[in-house]
Design a protein around this motif. Sequence first.
Motif, PDB file in Angstrom:
ATOM      1  N   GLN A  40      -5.904  96.172  24.588  1.00 34.71           N
ATOM      2  CA  GLN A  40      -6.647  94.927  24.736  1.00 34.71           C
ATOM      3  C   GLN A  40      -8.005  95.114  24.081  1.00 34.71           C
ATOM      4  OE1 GLN A  40      -6.686  93.170  28.628  1.00 34.71           O
ATOM      5  NE2 GLN A  40      -8.473  91.882  28.217  1.00 34.71           N
ATOM      6  N   GLY A  41      -8.440  94.102  23.335  1.00 33.99           N
ATOM      7  CA  GLY A  41      -9.736  94.212  22.667  1.00 33.99           C
ATOM      8  C   GLY A  41      -9.744  95.308  21.610  1.00 33.99           C
ATOM      9  N   GLU A  42     -10.925  95.828  21.316  1.00 33.33           N
ATOM     10  CA  GLU A  42     -11.081  96.798  20.229  1.00 33.33           C
ATOM     11  C   GLU A  42     -10.886  98.240  20.662  1.00 33.33           C
ATOM     12  OE1 GLU A  42     -14.731  96.253  18.094  1.00 33.33           O
ATOM     13  OE2 GLU A  42     -14.519  94.072  17.987  1.00 33.33           O
ATOM     14  N   SER A  44      -9.685  99.199  24.395  1.00 36.25           N
ATOM     15  CA  SER A  44      -8.993  99.433  25.663  1.00 36.25           C
ATOM     16  C   SER A  44      -7.509  99.746  25.463  1.00 36.25           C
ATOM     17  CB  SER A  44      -9.127  98.204  26.562  1.00 36.25           C
ATOM     18  OG  SER A  44      -8.394  98.366  27.754  1.00 36.25           O
ATOM     19  N   PHE A  68      -3.226  92.316  23.966  1.00 34.01           N
ATOM     20  CA  PHE A  68      -3.939  91.148  24.489  1.00 34.01           C
ATOM     21  C   PHE A  68      -5.191  90.950  23.636  1.00 34.01           C
ATOM     22  CE2 PHE A  68      -6.692  88.656  27.093  1.00 34.01           C
ATOM     23  CZ  PHE A  68      -5.868  87.900  27.919  1.00 34.01           C
ATOM     24  N   LEU A  69      -5.227  89.839  22.893  1.00 38.96           N
ATOM     25  CA  LEU A  69      -6.336  89.599  21.972  1.00 38.96           C
ATOM     26  C   LEU A  69      -7.529  88.989  22.692  1.00 38.96           C
ATOM     27  CD1 LEU A  69      -6.990  89.721  18.855  1.00 38.96           C
ATOM     28  CD2 LEU A  69      -6.595  87.250  18.879  1.00 38.96           C
ATOM     29  N   ASN A  70      -8.693  89.612  22.506  1.00 41.80           N
ATOM     30  CA  ASN A  70      -9.957  89.015  22.924  1.00 41.80           C
ATOM     31  C   ASN A  70     -10.549  88.321  21.701  1.00 41.80           C
ATOM     32  OD1 ASN A  70      -9.732  90.093  25.496  1.00 41.80           O
ATOM     33  ND2 ASN A  70     -10.943  91.912  25.012  1.00 41.80           N
ATOM     34  N   SER A  72     -12.847  86.586  19.023  1.00 40.26           N
ATOM     35  CA  SER A  72     -14.287  86.461  18.762  1.00 40.26           C
ATOM     36  C   SER A  72     -14.516  86.199  17.273  1.00 40.26           C
ATOM     37  CB  SER A  72     -15.055  87.701  19.234  1.00 40.26           C
ATOM     38  OG  SER A  72     -14.540  88.880  18.635  1.00 40.26           O
ATOM     39  N   SER A  76     -13.506  91.408  14.225  1.00 46.58           N
ATOM     40  CA  SER A  76     -12.992  91.953  15.483  1.00 46.58           C
ATOM     41  C   SER A  76     -11.473  91.853  15.537  1.00 46.58           C
ATOM     42  CB  SER A  76     -13.596  91.210  16.671  1.00 46.58           C
ATOM     43  OG  SER A  76     -13.051  91.682  17.883  1.00 46.58           O
ATOM     44  N   GLN A  80      -9.103  94.990  16.247  1.00 46.02           N
ATOM     45  CA  GLN A  80      -8.144  95.011  17.346  1.00 46.02           C
ATOM     46  C   GLN A  80      -6.736  95.321  16.834  1.00 46.02           C
ATOM     47  OE1 GLN A  80      -8.559  92.001  20.549  1.00 46.02           O
ATOM     48  NE2 GLN A  80     -10.377  91.271  19.435  1.00 46.02           N
ATOM     49  N   VAL A 103      -6.142  83.243  25.783  1.00 48.48           N
ATOM     50  CA  VAL A 103      -7.508  82.837  26.132  1.00 48.48           C
ATOM     51  C   VAL A 103      -8.219  82.365  24.864  1.00 48.48           C
ATOM     52  CG1 VAL A 103      -7.703  84.389  28.116  1.00 48.48           C
ATOM     53  CG2 VAL A 103      -8.373  85.203  25.855  1.00 48.48           C
ATOM     54  N   LYS A 105     -11.861  81.647  24.869  1.00 46.22           N
ATOM     55  CA  LYS A 105     -13.294  81.993  24.931  1.00 46.22           C
ATOM     56  C   LYS A 105     -14.185  80.867  24.397  1.00 46.22           C
ATOM     57  CE  LYS A 105     -12.709  86.154  26.592  1.00 46.22           C
ATOM     58  NZ  LYS A 105     -13.244  87.387  26.103  1.00 46.22           N
TER      59      LYS A 105
END
Length: 274
Positions: A40-42, A44, A68-70, A72, A76, A80, A103, A105
């Motif tokens: 998840q994210g860059e 995690s 799981f993409l955050n 932004s 990024s 990711q 999500v 954001k």
Amino acid sequence: MQSRSSGNMKGIDVSHWDGEINYNTVKDQGIKVVYIKATQGETSVDTYFKSNAVKAKEAGLLVGFYHFLNPSTEESAKKQAAHFVETIKPYHCDCRLALDMEVNKGLSASTITNLSKIFLEEVKRLSGLDVVIYSYTSFIKENLQKSLNVYPLWVAHYGVNTPGSNGVWDSWVGFQYSEKGHVRGIGTECDLNEFTQGILLPIKKEPVKQPTITPVPAHKPQSDKQNHVTYTVKKGDTLDKIATKYNTTITNLVKLNNIKNPNLIFVGQVIKIK
């Protein structure tokens, strides 16, 4: 959208929320596919990722991984993708690499769509593997655009036999129809899925290696340990022709090869020549 079918493969998707899993027990209940959260994210990595990846494969299940993409920035999204591919690289994968997009954001639909594309294409470029996008029917309607339908869909829609219309896709390769499933071997409620064959990566066949054969000219003389060369008689040969060709005499050939009748040699006969 097509409905659930008994011909589809039963599957689950898991993460650290599901704790320790007995995959042999899971498989005994007819589950064939397991999707495992990897990243998840860059930076995690799911705390149960490695354990799930190893144990699910050891149990003989078809394994897939998801990120799981955050959302932004474009930079990024690429980072990711690289993080995801690098994390899963040591582990065997049977299914398309999945983007979990659920999500926004506060970003616009066009931005979310663009970031999804960038992530998916970067994953394909770095891994060489096919991809799939996972999302909810309601999220798709509000946040994803039709340009994404070039990628297959793994859709989530609970409590129905047929996923509702989402405005982007009209078919699916994966359908998450419940988040409150009970599967022996898992101590929590888990996500239940059906998958078509389209969720699987193509099986790569190793090219058949042909034996390497070094051709030897049929009539090329070859040296032996006694400083001789050998010549294999072909159709139309006579001792006279052979002697002339190798600058020797019929007498020498007869003596060296113990030939009783110099007028009688046969095809395939090996002649020594000094």
